[in-house]
Design a protein around this motif. Structure first.
Motif, short mmCIF file in Angstrom:
data_model
loop_
_atom_site.label_atom_id
_atom_site.label_comp_id
_atom_site.label_asym_id
_atom_site.label_seq_id
_atom_site.Cartn_x
_atom_site.Cartn_y
_atom_site.Cartn_z
N ASP B 416 0.81 -1.22 0.00
CA ASP B 416 0.00 0.00 0.00
C ASP B 416 0.85 1.28 0.00
O ASP B 416 0.44 2.31 0.49
CB ASP B 416 -0.94 0.00 1.21
N ALA B 458 -5.93 4.57 -13.55
CA ALA B 458 -6.18 3.89 -12.28
C ALA B 458 -7.46 3.06 -12.35
O ALA B 458 -7.52 1.94 -11.83
CB ALA B 458 -6.26 4.89 -11.13
N GLU B 462 -7.77 -2.75 -11.32
CA GLU B 462 -8.59 -3.15 -10.19
C GLU B 462 -7.78 -3.58 -8.99
O GLU B 462 -8.12 -3.33 -7.84
CB GLU B 462 -9.52 -4.30 -10.61
N SER B 465 -3.78 -1.00 -5.07
CA SER B 465 -4.26 -0.50 -3.80
C SER B 465 -4.66 0.96 -3.97
O SER B 465 -4.08 1.67 -4.80
CB SER B 465 -3.16 -0.60 -2.74
N PRO B 466 -5.60 1.40 -3.19
CA PRO B 466 -6.05 2.80 -3.31
C PRO B 466 -4.91 3.79 -3.10
O PRO B 466 -4.85 4.81 -3.76
CB PRO B 466 -7.10 2.91 -2.20
N THR B 467 -4.00 3.46 -2.21
CA THR B 467 -2.88 4.36 -1.95
C THR B 467 -2.05 4.57 -3.20
O THR B 467 -1.70 5.70 -3.56
CB THR B 467 -1.96 3.76 -0.84
N ALA B 469 -3.01 3.79 -6.26
CA ALA B 469 -3.87 4.32 -7.31
C ALA B 469 -3.96 5.83 -7.23
O ALA B 469 -4.00 6.53 -8.24
CB ALA B 469 -5.25 3.68 -7.22
N SER B 470 -3.93 6.33 -5.99
CA SER B 470 -4.05 7.78 -5.82
C SER B 470 -2.81 8.52 -6.36
O SER B 470 -2.83 9.72 -6.55
CB SER B 470 -4.23 8.12 -4.34
N GLN B 473 -1.96 10.02 -11.81
CA GLN B 473 -2.76 11.20 -12.14
C GLN B 473 -2.52 11.63 -13.58
O GLN B 473 -1.60 11.16 -14.24
CB GLN B 473 -2.43 12.33 -11.16
#
Lengths: 617, 617
Positions: B416, B458, B462, B465-467, B469-470, B473
């Protein structure tokens, strides 16, 4: 045949008066015209062809001439200068081909038998342009075009920096100049037809350059000039003293050497209409002191015992580092020295005279301020140097002078008078070395000088004609013999040979002769064993061999076996320039020559005491 | 083993934070401390001995350590830096003997098995003084004392001029310095204990000198400095353009090269307290353009097809003519180039890696702006040059930078988040080549970058991890991945990897990999046939081999068979300096290497297109 005859030479119009019976070559020499005599005047080479305006003035063609010359030639008045003798006033035409531009013996000796094998070559290359499938580096491409495969051939940085541009400017068709395996220049097509070299002989007195077209080995021009170091002393020892004086004595002498070498090279090039930039190699000879000054190394330790040069082996230097005004990447090859007092000039003599190729013992003597004596025993090569002093060059002689215009060059005593020959046939102004030798020889024969060298009083000489007796004047050490009375001389004053002059000559000839005797003794030979005696140097060319034998300068041999070989040192420099084989021979000769240091010889002083004396007549 | 540990090194107090499981040598390297690892970190040489303050922070000694180290050593906490791994905060002492003063691989490679056989020797002579019965010339006497019999050994004029005085000042007991058979100096006794040489590696970016004591072959000091030519362009092509610009572009670059070489030599000498005047030889490597600029020759024709250098064979020059501030009569030996884009540096790599002595096929890659690829097939040596471009050096990368303080050198993605390692453990200010490789490799594994090099959105990822993925940009060509957020960076701004950066990396790695594939094809080999892959150059030392394989920079081999060999070019220069046998081998390698010009290969473009892609994970 007695009496005088007038000879006029064409095309220059030179006139000399000579004794009846004088060969044309000698008469021409007196007029300053050198004829080609590579065979030594033996009538073999037929290079001294001259044309007589009429047949009246010369002896009839002899057997040699009738063999050497065609019937047509004989009908046209063509003669051999070495065989035809002047018997009456005559007019003689010297064809250009028979005339030497420079030094007679030099060129003569060279033209014979040396196959050019120069160290410098120029080649017009036709290289393929680089492509992606032929990416050879520029230098490699050029060297391959020259057939040179060397990995690091010592290409100079200055050339490397020009290489890429020059190669492309010439469209890959440059003229490449190589010294040995070393690329030294890339020239634009059309700017260089031949490569040239200069052989330079740096004499203590005179510096001479011979310009040579290297492929053919032909000498195309010469230049000569007095050595400007002369203002600091005529002889080697005073030069060494000057080099050690002040802060820049050495630098001054070095610069003067470079300056005069540049000058004589430029003169030689000018004569042949060759650009100095097309001169890619020079060879240099001279005595060891001159060689040291030329490269800027102190000769100090040559001049003092134990007489050690800084270097003796050959040197290869660049023209640029010596500030020579030839191609800046030209190579300078300094011939080896043998010892401190037996220099590269002696090596030149050994090389050009082929001394060690004689089957029988042969002696060579290079006579100057120092007399270098070379003896080839048939097995061994011995050399020594003798301090003859400057008497032969006219110094320390009351009325001495160099062999220049007005110098008494030859003296012949007749029943009741003296016949003087002067250079240029001018009224006498002094006496040069060859005249000194003649004068002493004649006075020995007349009994005016006895075997110990003493000049006797006229009263003691009953057989002397009154005319000659009247020329003997003064007493004791002041005694002198008048060669030219004031009214006969060009100076208005008497020109005399003094007792002291005779002593100087005795010292000079004694030194050289003692050197000869030491080498003979060292070889277990006697003078009678000698097949030939070679007299090298300008002085050796001018002296009367009869006089030389009479005063005991050299051992007595039948005259034809005493041969003048002229500037054999310079000839050696030329040979080393045009042929690498000769250059290697020169190095070998220098290594194999055994130097005999006379100052360590217990027999030298004794022999010197003996040889100073004259043989009774 | 996961998590971080703190390692502090004595005696300097350097601190780094490393992943648990990091070997001590790697942790030390991150702290700027180079350990000796001549065996390549295989635990064979035991030169990387370190001392652990306690046993808690490291793995237990493994079998290799228990074999290599004595029981006493183990009891004292001595460990092998290549085997011991950091498992917790620890304090490690680096003994001086284990530390390299200069470049790890260089010195390590050298100490092994090279018998010094230098080209320079100094000999204290005890010569007999000359006498009348030993009149050898000064130079001949000295050369005989050195056992040199050469007739003309090329003694420089400047030395010849000093010779007579120097020899007598030293009472015939001088220290003679000879380069090869050439006498280059006479020194006063007591003024010279050893002779030194410098191996100089002129990199496009950095210039390094290694000072070597020539008799022992020991590297005593190093000096390095940025190449000041860098102000005229970071890469070779812009240097060539500058050289051609204006009237003195070439002169400027040449002078800058000389200046920096003088500077690094002076620094290396200062480190070892050696006088620059005692340095009598240098060897020089670098790419062909650098070699041309160093000697002042235009590199113009290297830069344009068909890429022709002016010279490729070795050069022997004098220090004086290059205005180098070492002994003015020192020799400069420029190692050979192979082709316009395969320079002396590659020859250095070939020499020091012993590539052609491998029994099995071996590949070596020197990665820089140009990637030189060397393939030894077991029979044939092939080389080529690929235009990798400056991406690996951080240029043309949005936040790229050189491997300097604050550069992200390694990137590791966790479940993450991201673990970044920066040089000096500072907040990140940019990303250097090794970080770029890691970042792309990690994003490939995460699926953020696909096999064509496209950075995905992003939304399409699938499993990310969101971290992480963030951190993704932007859109399309503007897409980027945030490596350090503004608040995490040392600049206050985000440090990102952009889509364009990925494309630059693809071009760079594709070029090198295509070169590798061409050489493999030319040899009829496949990647699996390779026994080893050697990564040369600073970049090769720092990159993560896993990442290099992951992005396809080099073929996949088991990791132990991919070996970093450090500054192998500089090591080659040192070897050529300390051993003439090695120098000759270098020349042979340059001659035997077959240069494959990629621009003529029909298969290169196709392979390049393929190798720009990434393998699917």
């Amino acid at each position: 045949m007695t009496g005088k005859a007038r000879a006029e030479f064409g095309p220059g119009g030179e006139v000399v008066f000579v004794n009846v019976g004088t060969p044309v070559v000698e008469a021409a020499a007196l007029a300053g015209i050198q004829l080609q005599t590579p065979c030594g005047g033996r009538g073999r080479c037929a290079r001294c062809r001259i044309i007589a305006a009429s047949s009246d003035g010369l002896t009839l063609p002899d057997e040699v001439e009738r063999t050497s010359l065609s019937a047509d030639e004989l009908a046209q008045g063509v003669r051999l200068g070495c065989r035809a003798k002047i018997i009456a006033d005559t007019h003689i035409w010297i064809p250009p081909a028979s005339r030497l531009s420079g030094d007679a013996i030099l060129e003569a000796g060279l033209v014979e038998g040396i196959t050019p094998q120069p160290n410098v070559h120029c080649t017009t290359l036709s290289l393929s342009e680089p492509t992606l499938s032929d990416q050879r580096a520029d230098l490699r491409r050029i060297l391959a075009g020259l057939g040179i495969e060397s990995g690091d051939n010592g290409t100079e940085l200055s050339l490397l920096r020009d290489l890429p541009t020059r190669l492309r400017e010439t469209n890959y068709q440059p003229i490449a100049v190589a010294v040995g395996d070393r690329l030294v220049d890339l020239r634009t097509p059309g700017t260089l037809e031949h490569v040239y070299g200069c052989a330079v002989d740096i004499g203590t007195t005179t510096v001479v350059a011979y310009l040579v077209e290297l492929e053919s080995g032909k000498v195309l021009g010469t230049g000569s000039a007095p050595n400007p170091q002369g203002t600091h002393g005529a002889d080697v020892v005073s030069r060494v003293e000057f080099a050690d004086s002040g802060s820049n004595g050495l630098a001054t002498l070095h610069e003067e050497a470079i300056t005069v070498v540049n000058q004589v090279i430029a003169a030689a090039c000018a004569e042949a209409n060759v650009l100095v930039d097309d001169v890619y190699e020079i060879t240099v000879v001279g005595n060891a002191c001159m060689m040291h000054l030329f490269v800027g190394v102190t000769p100090r330790y040559i001049a003092r015992a134990p007489y050690i040069p800084a270097f003796d082996q050959p040197l290869q230097l660049s023209a640029a580092e010596l500030a020579l005004h030839i191609n800046p990447r030209a190579q300078v090859y300094v011939l080896p020295n043998i010892a401190g007092w037996v220099g590269a000039d002696t090596v030149g003599v050994l090389l050009s005279t082929r001394l060690t190729q004689s089957a029988a013992p042969t002696l060579a003597v290079d006579i100057g301020t120092n007399g270098e004596v070379m003896l080839w025993s048939g097995q061994q090569l011995l050399v020594c140097s003798t301090a003859a002093g400057p008497a032969f060059e006219g110094a320390q002689i009351r009325h001495g002078m160099r062999a220049a215009a007005g110098a008494i060059a030859h003296v012949h005593a007749t029943q009741d008078g003296l016949a003087l020959q002067t250079i240029g046939n001018l009224p006498p102004v002094g006496i040069c070395g060859s005249g000194l030798l003649d004068a002493v020889a004649e006075l020995l024969d007349l009994g005016v000088i006895n075997s110990s060298g003493l000049m006797l009083e006229a009263a003691a000489l009953e057989s002397l004609s009154p005319t000659l007796a009247s020329r003997l004047q003064g007493h004791g050490q002041q005694r002198e013999f008048v060669l030219a009375r004031p009214e006969e001389s060009g100076t208005g004053k008497a020109i005399t040979l003094t007792q002291a002059d005779v002593r100087q000559l005795q010292l000079a000839k004694g030194a050289i002769r003692a050197g000869i005797e030491v080498l003979l003794a060292e070889s277990g030979l006697q003078a009678v064993d000698l097949e030939r005696i070679l007299l090298a140097g300008a002085f050796g060319s001018y002296i009367d061999r009869v006089s030389a034998v009479r005063i005991g300068l050299v051992p007595e041999l039948p005259l034809p076996r005493i041969v003048s070989v002229g500037n054999a040192a310079g000839a050696g420099a030329v040979m080393a320039l045009i042929s690498l084989a000769e250059r290697h021979r020169a190095a070998e000769l220098a290594e194999t020559a055994k130097h005999v240091e006379l100052s360590t010889r217990s027999d030298f002083q004794r022999l010197f005491m003996e040889t100073m004396l004259f043989e009774a007549s």
